[in-house]
Structures are given as C-alpha cells and as structure tokens.
Design a protein around this motif. Sequence first.
Motif, PDB file in Angstrom:
ATOM      1  N   ALA A  90      -5.742  -8.436   2.418  1.00 44.52           N
ATOM      2  CA  ALA A  90      -6.172  -8.744   1.057  1.00 44.52           C
ATOM      3  C   ALA A  90      -5.048  -9.425   0.274  1.00 44.52           C
ATOM      4  CB  ALA A  90      -6.608  -7.464   0.343  1.00 44.52           C
ATOM      5  N   ALA A  91      -3.812  -8.930   0.458  1.00 47.91           N
ATOM      6  CA  ALA A  91      -2.668  -9.534  -0.232  1.00 47.91           C
ATOM      7  C   ALA A  91      -2.438 -10.959   0.255  1.00 47.91           C
ATOM      8  CB  ALA A  91      -1.415  -8.691  -0.002  1.00 47.91           C
TER       9      ALA A  91
ATOM     10  N   ALA B  63      -6.148   1.028   6.957  1.00 50.09           N
ATOM     11  CA  ALA B  63      -6.047   0.851   5.504  1.00 50.09           C
ATOM     12  C   ALA B  63      -4.904  -0.095   5.145  1.00 50.09           C
ATOM     13  CB  ALA B  63      -5.848   2.210   4.826  1.00 50.09           C
ATOM     14  N   GLU B  64      -3.752   0.059   5.822  1.00 48.26           N
ATOM     15  CA  GLU B  64      -2.608  -0.808   5.541  1.00 48.26           C
ATOM     16  C   GLU B  64      -2.903  -2.251   5.953  1.00 48.26           C
ATOM     17  OE1 GLU B  64       0.092  -0.107   3.870  1.00 48.26           O
ATOM     18  OE2 GLU B  64      -0.663   1.928   3.554  1.00 48.26           O
TER      19      GLU B  64
ATOM     20  N   GLU C  88      -5.848  -3.658   6.029  1.00 46.76           N
ATOM     21  CA  GLU C  88      -6.773  -4.204   5.043  1.00 46.76           C
ATOM     22  C   GLU C  88      -6.035  -4.625   3.773  1.00 46.76           C
ATOM     23  OE1 GLU C  88     -10.913  -2.940   2.716  1.00 46.76           O
ATOM     24  OE2 GLU C  88     -10.015  -1.605   4.204  1.00 46.76           O
ATOM     25  N   LYS C  89      -5.069  -3.809   3.359  1.00 50.71           N
ATOM     26  CA  LYS C  89      -4.279  -4.162   2.180  1.00 50.71           C
ATOM     27  C   LYS C  89      -3.469  -5.436   2.424  1.00 50.71           C
ATOM     28  CE  LYS C  89      -3.626   0.537   0.337  1.00 50.71           C
ATOM     29  NZ  LYS C  89      -2.611   1.585   0.056  1.00 50.71           N
TER      30      LYS C  89
END
Length: 313
Positions: free
Chosen positions: A71-72, A64-65, A67-68
Amino acid sequence: MALTDVSLVIAPLSSAALCEGVVAVDASGDYAGLAGAFELFRTAISVAEDRNRDLSSLAARLAAETEKANAASSAKSDFLATMGHEIRTPLNGVLGMAQALDADELTPSQKEKVQIIVDSGKSLTALLNDVLDLTKIEAGKLEISAAPGDFQHTIKRTRQLFQAMADDKGIELFVRYDSGFPQRLSYDPVRVRQCVSNLLSNALKFTEKGRVEVAIGAKPAGDGAFLVQVDVIDTGIGMSRETVDKLFAVFTQADGATTRKFGGSGLGLAISRQLARLMGGDLVVESTEGKGSTFRLTFTAQEAVPAPATAAA
C-alpha cells in the motif's frame, strides 16, 4: 509428569516398554524421567499445535506487513506520477517561453542566460521522465511496444545526438556491426534508444580522452528471434568492484565526489536494466578502475519482413 518443556529423544527398551513406559532424555542426553506411550503421543500433539499456532500467527503478521508495504509503495508511485504530470505543465511553459525568448534579438549576455534556462529545463525534463518511468516499472504498468524497423537506423540517429558532445571533448565515437546483422527487426525503438542513450551519455561523461565504441551483434534465439547485443566500450575512469556492485541501485552513483563532479541522479542505469529485462535481456558491466568500462545491453527481437521497395516515379 509434564513433558511439554522437554526436548525429547526417545530410547526404546522393548515392545513391552511402549505400554509400561519408556525412558525419556532431553536434547543433551540427560535423564528426563519415565513416560508412557500415551503421554508421549499427547505431548507430541501439544507441541505440534503450539508450533502451528506460532506459524499461523507469524504468517498473519507477515501478510499484514506485506499489505502495508504494498500500500505504501502504491501510494508513493501514485504520488510521484501525479506530481510528475503536475510539474510537467509549468515546466513545458518555462521551456517554451525560454526558447521563444532565445529567438529574439538579444545581447550575447542575455542569450547566454536564456541558454542556461533552456539547458536547466531540459535537465529537469529528463529527470522527470526518469522518475515517471521508474514509477511505471515499479507498478508494472510500463509496456514494451515492439514494431518493425531498421535497427541500424535507430543506432545511427542515437549516435548523431552525441556526436557534438564527443567532438567537443576530442573523443572518437564510432559504431561497428557484426557481419550478417539482420536488416530489419521488430523491437521497441523508443526504449532501445533510451537505453543506448543512457549508456552513451555515461560513457562520454566519464571519458576524458580516448574513444567510445558501440559494438553491435545479434545471435539467433530460435523461432525467428534474435538476442541483440549492444556493447558500449569506453576508455574512461572505470570503476572498482565495490562501485560495480551497487551501480544499478536506484539513485546511486559511484561516490559523493563523482556526483559533485559529473552530476546525475543515478536513475538512468537502474531504469535501463529494468527496460532490458522487460525486453527479454539484461544490462551488465565489466570495468577496470582507471582503464575504462564495457556495458553490455541485450534484448530479444523478432526478425521482421523487409520493407517493400518504393517504386520509382
């Protein structure tokens, strides 16, 4: 007895002990009680399941981290690319009008002011191009476009761009080639010129007296390929080991005093190293503080068929 909280070291007594029970001790060797084989097996399964759940949970959080973060990073690259193109249009207008104004009849004072506008616009354009290149590299969208060409001609033209700067500072600027250097190679002339220009610009910027030398060679790499080597050697201020270690980080210069005295964004070397690696080579440096630096650019190029001779009219 519950053994799930005990780190077990099993001390077997005999074959009968597996049915009757074994002595269990903890990791420090202290007595932890008696346990049957079934109890030990069940405990081991429970511990393994707990660890698997913990690992699965950790993996999910890491995914999840990641992916974040991706995305950022993608959002940042998209924003910089969009803003870069939006800025380029009015900047080109400012430069165009300033250059047109410079062609008019102006007083010396007015010409000087216009020239400052032009020089500042060119600096902004160079910075903008660096930012756009950086976003392309980070997004994996920058492509190397190799084409047959005369490498020595590329270097000659690049040197001519900096000859006036060297003359103004009284610095000797010269190029030498190893004997037997291939006449024609297949390479990306735009990206090679960009890398060499960054190295020459820095060498001349940080050299107050002496010389800047460009030494060029090529080593066969098999299957018609060559590893081209371009050394840019200066007699400038040099760098400490600590400065060299952080030199290729984005937006990094030697120190605050260097930034104030010499300017620059710190993007050029970072981009040049990335370009060199995209071209199958690298960019490294050796430097001695107070004595100068040697930057070594390498990249892979294929030997190209010589251009056909033009028939005389």
